[in-house]
Design a protein around this motif. Structure first.
Motif, PDB file in Angstrom:
ATOM      1  N   ARG A   1       5.712 -34.240  17.081  1.00 28.93           N
ATOM      2  CA  ARG A   1       5.545 -33.185  16.070  1.00 28.93           C
ATOM      3  C   ARG A   1       4.909 -33.724  14.801  1.00 28.93           C
ATOM      4  O   ARG A   1       4.030 -33.085  14.207  1.00 28.93           O
ATOM      5  N   TYR A   2       5.340 -34.886  14.369  1.00 27.57           N
ATOM      6  CA  TYR A   2       4.733 -35.458  13.168  1.00 27.57           C
ATOM      7  C   TYR A   2       3.328 -35.951  13.431  1.00 27.57           C
ATOM      8  O   TYR A   2       2.475 -35.949  12.537  1.00 27.57           O
ATOM      9  N   LYS A   3       3.084 -36.359  14.658  1.00 30.78           N
ATOM     10  CA  LYS A   3       1.721 -36.755  15.017  1.00 30.78           C
ATOM     11  C   LYS A   3       0.777 -35.554  14.919  1.00 30.78           C
ATOM     12  O   LYS A   3      -0.322 -35.653  14.354  1.00 30.78           O
TER      13      LYS A   3
ATOM     14  N   THR B   1      -8.771 -33.942  12.562  1.00 34.82           N
ATOM     15  CA  THR B   1      -9.353 -34.687  13.677  1.00 34.82           C
ATOM     16  C   THR B   1      -9.154 -33.879  14.938  1.00 34.82           C
ATOM     17  O   THR B   1      -8.041 -33.544  15.296  1.00 34.82           O
ATOM     18  N   SER B   2     -10.248 -33.572  15.582  1.00 33.16           N
ATOM     19  CA  SER B   2     -10.169 -32.764  16.792  1.00 33.16           C
ATOM     20  C   SER B   2      -9.972 -33.589  18.043  1.00 33.16           C
ATOM     21  O   SER B   2      -9.581 -33.069  19.067  1.00 33.16           O
ATOM     22  N   ASP B   3     -10.280 -34.874  17.975  1.00 28.83           N
ATOM     23  CA  ASP B   3     -10.145 -35.707  19.158  1.00 28.83           C
ATOM     24  C   ASP B   3      -9.444 -36.978  18.758  1.00 28.83           C
ATOM     25  O   ASP B   3      -9.995 -37.785  18.040  1.00 28.83           O
ATOM     26  N   LEU B   4      -8.190 -37.130  19.197  1.00 29.99           N
ATOM     27  CA  LEU B   4      -7.409 -38.290  18.801  1.00 29.99           C
ATOM     28  C   LEU B   4      -7.458 -39.414  19.814  1.00 29.99           C
ATOM     29  O   LEU B   4      -6.812 -40.417  19.647  1.00 29.99           O
ATOM     30  N   GLU B   5      -8.207 -39.229  20.876  1.00 25.91           N
ATOM     31  CA  GLU B   5      -8.214 -40.255  21.903  1.00 25.91           C
ATOM     32  C   GLU B   5      -9.096 -41.412  21.484  1.00 25.91           C
ATOM     33  O   GLU B   5     -10.164 -41.238  20.927  1.00 25.91           O
ATOM     34  N   ASP B   6      -8.669 -42.605  21.749  1.00 27.68           N
ATOM     35  CA  ASP B   6      -9.448 -43.799  21.446  1.00 27.68           C
ATOM     36  C   ASP B   6     -10.566 -43.914  22.455  1.00 27.68           C
ATOM     37  O   ASP B   6     -10.335 -44.046  23.642  1.00 27.68           O
ATOM     38  N   SER B   7     -11.814 -43.835  21.957  1.00 27.42           N
ATOM     39  CA  SER B   7     -12.956 -43.862  22.868  1.00 27.42           C
ATOM     40  C   SER B   7     -13.068 -45.168  23.609  1.00 27.42           C
ATOM     41  O   SER B   7     -13.709 -45.259  24.640  1.00 27.42           O
ATOM     42  N   SER B   8     -12.434 -46.193  23.077  1.00 27.77           N
ATOM     43  CA  SER B   8     -12.511 -47.488  23.752  1.00 27.77           C
ATOM     44  C   SER B   8     -11.582 -47.587  24.925  1.00 27.77           C
ATOM     45  O   SER B   8     -11.546 -48.599  25.602  1.00 27.77           O
ATOM     46  N   CYS B   9     -10.793 -46.542  25.180  1.00 30.73           N
ATOM     47  CA  CYS B   9      -9.821 -46.607  26.262  1.00 30.73           C
ATOM     48  C   CYS B   9     -10.281 -45.853  27.490  1.00 30.73           C
ATOM     49  O   CYS B   9      -9.489 -45.416  28.299  1.00 30.73           O
ATOM     50  N   ASP B  10     -11.597 -45.642  27.607  1.00 32.43           N
ATOM     51  CA  ASP B  10     -12.127 -44.932  28.777  1.00 32.43           C
ATOM     52  C   ASP B  10     -11.992 -45.826  29.992  1.00 32.43           C
ATOM     53  O   ASP B  10     -12.598 -46.865  30.088  1.00 32.43           O
ATOM     54  N   GLN B  11     -11.163 -45.375  30.924  1.00 31.03           N
ATOM     55  CA  GLN B  11     -10.883 -46.220  32.078  1.00 31.03           C
ATOM     56  C   GLN B  11     -11.576 -45.736  33.343  1.00 31.03           C
ATOM     57  O   GLN B  11     -11.276 -46.180  34.425  1.00 31.03           O
ATOM     58  N   ASN B  12     -12.520 -44.829  33.191  1.00 27.48           N
ATOM     59  CA  ASN B  12     -13.161 -44.274  34.377  1.00 27.48           C
ATOM     60  C   ASN B  12     -14.285 -45.167  34.864  1.00 27.48           C
ATOM     61  O   ASN B  12     -15.001 -45.766  34.092  1.00 27.48           O
TER      62      ASN B  12
ATOM     63  N   MET C   1       9.345 -41.017   8.993  1.00 24.59           N
ATOM     64  CA  MET C   1       8.494 -39.833   9.124  1.00 24.59           C
ATOM     65  C   MET C   1       8.821 -38.686   8.182  1.00 24.59           C
ATOM     66  O   MET C   1       7.930 -38.182   7.497  1.00 24.59           O
ATOM     67  N   PRO C   2      10.061 -38.200   8.119  1.00 22.92           N
ATOM     68  CA  PRO C   2      10.325 -37.040   7.256  1.00 22.92           C
ATOM     69  C   PRO C   2      10.030 -37.346   5.796  1.00 22.92           C
ATOM     70  O   PRO C   2      10.198 -38.466   5.310  1.00 22.92           O
ATOM     71  N   SER C   3       9.607 -36.332   5.106  1.00 27.26           N
ATOM     72  CA  SER C   3       9.306 -36.448   3.673  1.00 27.26           C
ATOM     73  C   SER C   3       9.654 -35.132   3.008  1.00 27.26           C
ATOM     74  O   SER C   3      10.015 -34.146   3.663  1.00 27.26           O
ATOM     75  N   THR C   4       9.544 -35.111   1.698  1.00 29.40           N
ATOM     76  CA  THR C   4       9.856 -33.866   0.989  1.00 29.40           C
ATOM     77  C   THR C   4       8.869 -32.770   1.336  1.00 29.40           C
ATOM     78  O   THR C   4       9.215 -31.585   1.323  1.00 29.40           O
ATOM     79  N   LYS C   5       7.628 -33.143   1.681  1.00 23.21           N
ATOM     80  CA  LYS C   5       6.644 -32.149   2.082  1.00 23.21           C
ATOM     81  C   LYS C   5       6.837 -31.720   3.528  1.00 23.21           C
ATOM     82  O   LYS C   5       6.496 -30.594   3.901  1.00 23.21           O
ATOM     83  N   GLN C   6       7.326 -32.630   4.328  1.00 24.31           N
ATOM     84  CA  GLN C   6       7.553 -32.337   5.747  1.00 24.31           C
ATOM     85  C   GLN C   6       8.972 -32.755   6.118  1.00 24.31           C
ATOM     86  O   GLN C   6       9.186 -33.756   6.811  1.00 24.31           O
ATOM     87  N   PRO C   7       9.973 -32.007   5.664  1.00 25.86           N
ATOM     88  CA  PRO C   7      11.356 -32.359   6.023  1.00 25.86           C
ATOM     89  C   PRO C   7      11.619 -32.089   7.511  1.00 25.86           C
ATOM     90  O   PRO C   7      10.906 -31.319   8.152  1.00 25.86           O
ATOM     91  N   LEU C   8      12.641 -32.722   8.011  1.00 30.18           N
ATOM     92  CA  LEU C   8      13.017 -32.567   9.414  1.00 30.18           C
ATOM     93  C   LEU C   8      14.352 -31.837   9.498  1.00 30.18           C
ATOM     94  O   LEU C   8      15.321 -32.188   8.807  1.00 30.18           O
TER      95      LEU C   8
ATOM     96  N   THR D   1      -1.197 -42.046  10.907  1.00 31.26           N
ATOM     97  CA  THR D   1      -1.070 -43.274  10.132  1.00 31.26           C
ATOM     98  C   THR D   1       0.361 -43.752  10.076  1.00 31.26           C
ATOM     99  O   THR D   1       0.668 -44.712   9.391  1.00 31.26           O
ATOM    100  N   THR D   2       1.262 -43.087  10.774  1.00 28.13           N
ATOM    101  CA  THR D   2       2.665 -43.470  10.734  1.00 28.13           C
ATOM    102  C   THR D   2       2.876 -44.755  11.503  1.00 28.13           C
ATOM    103  O   THR D   2       2.488 -44.858  12.657  1.00 28.13           O
ATOM    104  N   PRO D   3       3.517 -45.747  10.941  1.00 30.72           N
ATOM    105  CA  PRO D   3       3.705 -47.014  11.635  1.00 30.72           C
ATOM    106  C   PRO D   3       4.845 -46.955  12.633  1.00 30.72           C
ATOM    107  O   PRO D   3       5.679 -46.064  12.632  1.00 30.72           O
TER     108      PRO D   3
END
Length: 1695
Positions: free
Chosen positions: A434-436, A445-456, A513-520, A483-485
């Protein structure tokens, strides 16, 4: 709703037809089309198919009325994943039905007009009854069928009379309606409803005034117009499809022909134009004399079946089914569960009908940001806790408009897997996901996949077929969570994660993850409903007080106080709302009680109104009285079910409404039994209640239709012996169960589930109270989900059973087409995967569970592909039913392999068969039961026609553990102080906190040892073992003895610490030995031994001269040998306590080990420096005689431990710097093994068979294994922790870690892995025979190995006097030529005879001509020579050095490169007779290749990329084409197929570039990472390459992801044949003629892999332990290949 993409799991078709005119057609469709169509849907799309034919029964009394039919149509429209309506219109219109309801005004109009016309209304008044409970009030049709079972003989006569009366009444009503239309009292549109047949009414209801999305590609209509159906002469127009029908006249009663014509010619064509309705019309012209015959009808039915199948298949195939397995990602199962939980929240919130004041309290809690204590909603059963929190969860965003809250709700009471580990994993995953998503949306960002991970591995060409479609699915890696670690999703779902790690992960997520802007806001519903008090574990796992910006909300039953107590214990300094909590409470308390009676009454009225019902004022009093006694919302909903059946003339009394929820449920079920029959209701509710996750509608229908009990009883209820449970019967029952039976998504399928658990309780008490009934239900569901019972009556069973006999005495699984683990489409049959194991466990079918699932490849593949790897591992490791299982260790091995491959399997589940085969093949002789598993892998590969099989498995570097066990989370931070193992396999360890932990063997967990209640505070200090006994010492100097083979009793040993002088000892217990019911104990720095007779409880003390250091007893326990400090040994008679003798070693070092040989009257003593002294026991009272004294040279230091193997006459002595092995038969020093540089041994043990020894090193987390015979370190067993000690039992090796964790390996597996051969150094060259039976390897040493694939072992060694530099095999496989130390050796491959040894060649390379008669030695500085292979005589010499030289296929020239030109030297004269030069372009030749199938030609590649063909004999050059500059070419990689069809140009930039000469095109094969080696098959069929894939998981440290991968691609179509994850770094790669891929590795091992499972000599061979007669062969360690020595001196010398 977009119907092109649907998440429904079923195609539900309503079959609309005239029941009188479609019997033959509907039967044909049921028998020939629907079963085949259902099978296709299930296997290709993973969808089920249900066809609802309301007129399927031959008994009209079972036909649903119009209102029910319309409900069925609505249900099909809303729940079908694709088409929902199939219409058959014949040449008969059908009979209109009597209206079920007529409004009062309209009824009175009809009554009045009939009476004015002089028509008798007596029958009309008798049949219709006024009902004031209807909204609006109306007259309802009474039931016309009144026949009872006992009047069956009059049934036919009554039916005829009833039909006649019904027809008379219908005509009267229709005539009256026509008269009303003529007078203008009724509109023509309204009048049509009285004329329409069931077909017309249903069709108009389904299609009229519907949006286009409900019609386009969702409905099919077939119109069959029959001309001359009755043989009469018809007036026809020119178009035979148009019959001359009178038009409808206002006020007249329309005929059936007019109504049919209006339907077919006006209504439907209008929809074709406006909504693209699919309508097919066909006309059949019959002979005027015979009419519409049976033969013509049969012909039409057959053509209709073909057309319907084709059309429905096309519509269904166009549906894009939402497939959760389409993108198999990390955490796929948890992602599904997240969506399921969100869906549950939506479902349960719909039941929030009354505004509760408690919701405002929840809102106040959520809005106050300073609160850190949780809110707990309590209440009694049925008070609506779940509904309230589901409603609040959906309102929280509106309550917090100034921020973007993340709301996560988890319905524990409705979840499937309720283990703490799973629940915490799910919470972690939901929080991260959810936080992601929030972070991603903020970053746009419309595409979060790492382009370097193409395994085809795509096959891209410049001129490839544009319609080519890659079939290899991409492996999508886990994506960066914003950017969450520290978001390690794999860490959440890895199979071996422990509860404490999950708690830390959850705590990390909650703090980061939770913050005042995005509480859980975390809502856990029904914590108290989790079994085994797991709810307490969940509470303890949550941080209390809650971190900032986090709200915890729980719901708990008022009667479950343990959860509330746990919350109180975890309370922190946070503040709570005083108005909602007690002063000392650690939580905010909101109690939920009954609702207000008036509100309940309003809710009931609203519910009744929504269904067109109400209660009269007189009936309302009874309703109010009932609500006053039980004011719960669910009770109000149940009252709606009862009061909806009331009519204004119903005899309603106080007892008409049951008291309480359970009574109301029971009464509701009683009514359903009266309506549908007891049997169908009882069985349906039993199936629904006893299923694990619920059942789909199709599954319920299948089970009921295949149930032997239901049809027999239902037949009596329906008065028909021919019919059974039909789809319509099931649908009507489901409609009547209404909202109490919800529909939720589980594993991608919509299943039926009880929204209230109280239905389960009532159903259990009412229908399956006895264990026999319960077991019968579970057994039926086992048969269904295993595919052993048929589908419903429209689906015959299609079963294919595969069986094979094997000599492993194991059952072979049976596969069924009806319930495969994985459908043809690749979708997992999650319904089977989830339900079948559960029902097998419920009825204790452990054997079937083990053979059919736990050891089944299909089940494993399905579980892994479904993202259920952790669940699979848990099932394999489960202790439940372990006493009934036969293959505990096999299951443990499978679980261990799954855990070790988990990271790769999560991202690439299709790799499972190959990974399992690679992992299991070395151990098939140890566990023959796994041969069936591996055989299934190979048979599956053979059926697919693709894949890489393991022919020869390379020697493994490690061995999978059987078990890896962790102590309880309470042991965190403690260390092991002592650990022992017994001969029974029980391990006991003591930690520094005074606890003792016990592991009782395979299949068991590590559990804490507990004493009696009065001894619970005892702290253990040490532990010793001897035989089957364990002796535990405590900090308070007490001892406890445990016989692990006896009853579970721990006895305290008394008075052992008091010496004869009466002093109390405080020293540490040094040792403990048991023999013949006697227990011998001695202490550190003490000079006596205490002997306790356990049977008589007598105690004796034996006094020695010095401090006792070791002790052994004779086999009968009569004599005791005591080793002491200062090198003294004493012998005692334990029967009378006398001292028999004492002697000392010469060096006076302490004796650490005594080894008696009673048969030979010898006694060996080992002192602390490792010196061995052998004594002969001459007589009873004589001094022993010194026989031998052996010192070890080198550095002297104290020994750490010894290990004596009596069966193998071997003694191991471990020092810190070396391990020494002694032959105890002759007492000779056998060998010494030094510790690795910079390391020191801490412990060493011999393996079970004595061929290996295992050792621990300081600061090393591995257990290293050495081979005794060669001194090579073969294996490193992974522990992932710092080892404390090694233990050895009868069958296992156990490593105890410092933190108490146990890692267990099977001893036989270690022996098997250690016996696999490998060369001393890395494999440098591989040559294979043309037959594929044998191959040869070199490693730069003096030995060439010849391997046989049939035995998977080296067959012979070819020895040389120097390192082997090159080898070459003759084309006929008869001769082997090797180059060693500048000398050429010629060998006969079968006999091993060295026929030639040539000195003076000074060669750097050797070749053999294609005819096998001559050899060519190539020298870069001296003469190259051509010589006769058998005699060694020189034919000619070649002066020039030709690089990359090859012999021409016709045995004429030696062709090679020289200064940029291509030269051809004659093999007869040695002169350069042919030359190829690029004179025009002045560019050098960089590569070339001869073509064995075109011997006159050579393909030449110039530096510019120009490709030529050179005909050598005629010196003719053909210029073909120029390679583009953008297409890379590497001369060192250049290879060609023998027919010249393909050329491998380069292998760089993560791609293999090929030249297709047949079609003159360039091809590129994309690899998963940098390519290190590539090899082109000489036949031009395949290309094999080895690549190092990039890590597929960000931050992944998995060794499998870093391993090189061998891949084979078919060149004809670019399809990947298969890939294998190599277990180590490769050094060579060869593809031989028989489609074998040979890989040599840097550690000297060799692997052979087959393309498409090529058999060896036509059959598979698993092992080598038994010969043809079934006799056991010798141990693999004792199998020595032939050693073939070279000639002593060269027999040929060249000048």
């Amino acid at each position: 709703m977009d119907r092109t993409t649907c998440s429904s799991s079923c195609i539900k078709l309503y079959l609309c037809s005239n029941p009188e005119d479609s019997v033959v057609e509907r039967r044909a469709l049921r028998e020939n089309v629907f079963p085949k169509l259902r099978e296709n849907c299930r296997h290709t799309l993973g969808l089920d198919l249900r066809v609802i034919d309301p007129f399927e029964s031959s008994d009209p009394s079972r036909w649903p009325d119009e209102n029910t039919r319309w409900k069925l149509i609505t249900e099909c429209r809303e729940s079908s994943a694709g088409p929902f309506l199939l219409v058959l219109i014949g040449h008969q219109y059908g009979t209109a039905s009597l209206p079920a309801q007529v409004e009062v005004s309209e009824y009175q109009l009809l009554l009045q007009e009939s009476q004015q016309a002089g028509v008798s209304t007596q029958e009309l008044e008798r049949v219709y009854q006024r009902d004031e409970n209807s909204i609006p009030p109306c007259y309802c049709l009474r039931t016309l069928h009144t026949c009872c079972p006992q009047q069956a003989e009059f049934k036919e006569r009554e039916e005829i009379q009833t039909k006649a009366k019904e027809e008379e009444l219908r005509n009267m009503i229709q005539t009256t309606v026509s008269r009303c239309v003529q007078k203008g009292l009724m509109t023509p549109a309204r009048a049509q409803s009285y004329y329409r047949s069931a077909l017309d009414a249903d069709l108009r209801f389904a299609l009229e005034n519907r949006p286009d999305s409900d019609i386009i590609r969702r409905c099919l209509v077939y119109i069959h117009k029959v001309i001359n159906a009755k043989g009469q002469k018809l007036v026809r127009s020119k178009n035979l499809l148009q019959l001359e029908v009178p038009t409808l006249e206002l006020g007249s009663t329309p005929s059936d022909k007019q109504l049919l014509s209006e339907l077919c010619d006006n209504f439907l064509p209008g929809l074709v134009t406006s909504s693209q309705l699919l309508v097919y019309t066909i006309a059949t012209e019959c002979d005027r004399r015979h009419g519409y015959t049976t033969a013509r009808r049969r012909g039409y039915s057959e053509s209709l079946c073909q057309q319907v199948y084709s059309d429905l298949l096309g519509l269904i195939d166009s549906v894009k089914v939402f497939d959760t397995s389409e993108d198999i990602q990390l955490g796929d199962a948890l992602t599904r569960e997240q969506a399921e939980q969100e869906e549950l929240c939506n479902i349960m919130s719909r039941f929030y009908d009354i505004n509760r004041p408690e919701a405002e309290k929840v809102r106040a809690f959520v809005e106050q940001s300073h609160l850190q204590c949780p809110l707990v909603v309590t209440g009694g059963p049925c008070t609506g806790k779940t509904v309230l929190l589901a409603h609040c969860a959906q309102q929280i965003k509106s309550w917090l408009p100034d921020c973007d809250p993340v709301v996560i709700n988890y319905f524990c009471n409705l979840s499937i897997n309720l283990s703490p580990k799973h629940l915490l994993s799910s919470l972690c995953h939901q929080i991260a996901a959810r936080y992601k998503s929030r972070s991603s949306s903020e970053q746009n960002t419309s595409d979060l996949e790492d382009s370097s991970c193409d395994q085809n591995s795509n096959f891209l060409t410049s001129n490839l077929n544009p319609h080519h479609k890659a079939t290899i699915k991409e492996d999508v890696s886990d994506q960066d969570l914003g950017t969450t670690p520290c978001l390690d999703l794999y860490g959440i779902i890895k199979p071996d994660i422990c509860l404490s790690e999950l708690k830390e992960q959850l705590s990390s997520f909650l703090s980061l993850m939770p913050s005042t802007k995005q509480p859980l806001v975390l809502i856990l519903v029904g914590l108290d409903r989790i079994e085994n008090n797991f709810g307490l574990e969940i509470i303890k796992s949550l941080p209390m007080p809650a971190p900032p910006s986090i709200r915890f909300i729980f719901s708990v039953s008022s009667i479950r106080t343990q959860i509330l107590q746990a919350l109180n214990q975890q309370r922190g300094p946070s503040s709570c709302m005083p108005e909602c909590s007690e002063e000392e409470s650690g939580y905010i308390h909101v109690h939920l009680g009954p609702v207000d009676r008036k509100e309940c009454s309003k809710m009931l009225a609203s519910l009744l109104k929504s269904s067109g019902r109400r209660v009269t004022s007189g009936q309302q009093a009874l309703v109010n009285q009932a609500l006053a006694s039980c004011c719960l919302t669910i009770y109000a909903r149940l009252l709606r079910q009862h009061t909806a059946l009331w009519h204004s003339d119903s005899d309603v009394i106080e007892s008409s409404l049951p008291d309480g929820v359970h009574s109301s449920i029971s009464a509701m079920l009683d009514h359903l039994e009266q309506k549908h029959g007891h049997s169908i209701v009882a069985r349906a509710l039993s199936y629904l209640t006893l299923s694990r996750t619920g059942l789909t509608e199709a599954e319920l229908a299948d089970l009921l239709s295949s149930d032997d009990v239901v049809p027999s009883e239902n037949t009596q209820h329906s008065h028909s012996s021919a019919d059974q449970v039909l789809q319509t019967d099931v649908e009507r029952l489901l409609l009547d169960l209404g909202e109490f039976l919800g529909r939720r998504t589980v594993g991608g399928s919509k299943v039926l589930f009880w929204v209230s658990r109280h239905f389960k309780l009532v159903a259990a008490r009412k229908y399956f109270g006895s264990p026999e009934l319960k077991r019968d239900i579970h057994s039926t569901m086992v048969d269904y989900f295993s595919g052993r019972c048929s589908y419903s009556n429209d689906q015959p069973l299609l079963v294919k059973q595969k069986s094979c006999t094997n000599n492993e005495n194991t059952k072979v699984e049976t596969s069924s087409d009806s319930q495969p683990f994985i459908f043809t489409s690749g979708q997992v049959n999650l319904r089977k995967v989830v339900e079948l194991p559960f029902h097998l466990q419920e009825i204790n079918k452990w054997e079937e569970l083990e053979h059919g699932l736990l050891l089944s490849l299909g089940f494993h593949e399905a579980m892994v592909q479904a993202g259920l790897l952790r669940d699979l591992v848990a099932m394999l490791e489960s202790e439940q039913g372990s006493y009934h299982y036969c293959f505990l260790k096999e299951r443990a091995i499978l679980a261990s392999v799954f855990k070790s491959c988990a990271c790769l399997l999560q991202s690439s589940p299709l790799q499972l068969p190959t990974l399992m085969e690679m992992s299991l093949v070395p151990y098939l002789e140890v566990f023959p039961a796994l041969k069936r598993y591996v055989r299934a892998i190979r048979e599956d590969r053979k059926e697919r026609g693709s894949g890489l099989g393991v022919v020869l498995c390379p020697a493994p570097s490690s061995v999978p553990s059987v078990q890896c066990l962790k102590c309880d989370v309470e042991t965190k931070g403690v260390s092991v102080t002592g650990a022992v193992g017994t001969e029974c396999g029980v391990v006991v360890e003591v930690t520094d906190d005074g606890a003792a932990w016990v592991w009782k063997g395979s299949g068991c967990d590590v559990v804490k040892l507990s004493l009696r209640s009065e001894q619970k505070d005892v702290k253990f200090a040490g532990v010793k073992s001897s035989g089957q006994f364990v002796l535990l010492s405590t900090l308070c100097n007490k001892f406890f003895l445990w016989d692990v083979a006896g009853p579970q009793m721990i006895l305290q040993v008394k008075d052992t610490l008091t010496t004869e002088s009466g002093t109390q000892l405080t020293n540490k217990l040094e040792g403990f030995v048991t023999r013949q019911k006697k227990m011998f104990m001695w202490w550190e720095d003490e000079t006596f031994v205490c002997v306790l007779d356990v049977s008589s409880d007598t105690l004796m003390h034996f006094q020695c001269q010095g401090s006792v250091t070791c002790l052994v007893c004779s086999s009968d326990g009569a004599h005791m040998y005591c080793g002491q400090e200062e090198g003294t040994v004493s012998i005692f008679d334990t029967m009378n306590g006398s001292l028999l003798g004492t002697w000392s070693n010469s060096n006076n070092n302490a004796v650490t080990s005594i080894i008696p040989h009673e048969d030979e009257l010898e006694l060996a003593c080992v002192d602390k420096t490792g010196k061995v002294t052998l004594w002969e026991l001459v007589a009873k009272f004589e001094q022993p005689r010194l026989v031998k004294e052996i010192r070890i040279g080198g550095e002297s230091c104290d020994i750490l431990n010894t290990d004596n193997s009596e069966g193998h006459n071997t003694l191991l002595v471990c020092h810190s710097h070396q391990v020494t092995l002694w032959d105890t038969c002759d007492w000779e020093l056998w060998d010494q093994f030094l510790a690795p540089q910079g390391k020191a041994f801490t412990q060493a043990l011999l393996s079970q068979e004595g061929h290996l020894f295992l050792a621990l090193l300081d600061d090393c987390p591995f257990v290293l294994v050495w081979r005794v015979s060669t001194g090579d370190c073969l294996l490193s067993l992974e522990t992932n922790r710092q080892p404390h000690s090694l233990l050895k039992t009868a069958s296992d090796v156990i490593c105890v870690a410092d933190d108490g964790c146990l890692t267990v390996w099977d001893s036989a597996m270690i022996e098997a892995a250690g016996s696999l051969p490998k060369m001393s150094f890395g494999v440098e060259e591989v040559a294979a025979e043309g037959t594929g039976d044998c191959f040869y390897t070199t490693d730069g040493s003096e030995v060439v190995w010849r391997w046989r694939l049939k035995t998977r072992l080296p067959h012979a060694y070819f020895l040389h006097d120097g390192p082997v530099e090159k080898l070459c095999l003759s084309p006929d496989d008869v001769h082997l030529v090797t180059l060693s130390g500048g000398e050429v050796y010629t060998w006969q491959t079968e006999t091993g005879q060295n026929i030639l040894r040539i000195r003076g060649s000074r060669a750097t390379d050797i070749l053999i001509t294609p005819n096998g008669l001559f050899g060519v030695s190539i020298s870069d500085r001296y003469l190259s020579r051509v010589w006769k292979l058998l005699h060694g005589s020189i034919v000619c010499s070649i002066n020039l050095y030709l690089s990359d030289a090859k012999v021409s296929p016709e045995n004429t020239f030696l062709i090679g490169l020289r200064h940029g030109d291509l030269l051809a030297a004659s093999l007869w004269t040695g002169s350069i007779s042919k030359r190829f030069s690029c004179v025009m372009s002045s560019e050098p030749v960089v590569a070339f290749s001869t073509l064995s199938e075109h011997p006159d030609f050579v393909v030449v590649l110039a530096a510019s990329g120009a490709v030529y063909t050179w005909k050598v004999a005629e010196e003719t050059v053909y210029s073909h084409f120029q390679l583009p500059h953008t297409f890379p070419c590497q001369p060192q990689d250049f290879q060609m197929s023998s027919d010249g069809s393909y050329a491998l140009l380069s292998a760089e930039n993560e791609a293999i570039n090929l030249l297709d000469l047949c079609q003159v095109r360039l091809c590129s094969i994309k690899a998963e990472g940098p390519i290190t080696k590539a090899c082109l098959d000489k036949t031009g069929s395949y290309v094999a390459y080895i690549s190092h894939p990039r890590s597929q998981q960000k931050g992944c440290v998995c060794s499998l992801h870093a391993r090189p991968v061998l891949t084979v691609v078919c060149l004809a179509d670019g399809e990947r044949m298969g890939s294998v994850c190599l277990c180590k770094n490769p050094s060579t790669l060869v593809v031989c003629k028989r489609q074998f891929v040979l890989v040599g590795f840097e550690d000297g091992s060799v692997g052979v892999y087959s393309i498409c499972d090529v058999m060896i000599n036509g059959e598979e061979s698993f092992g080598r332990r038994r010969n043809a007669k079934g006799q056991v062969k010798q141990c693999p360690f004792d199998v020595a290949p032939f050693s073939w020595s070279p000639l002593d001196t060269p027999n040929v010398k060249w000048p």
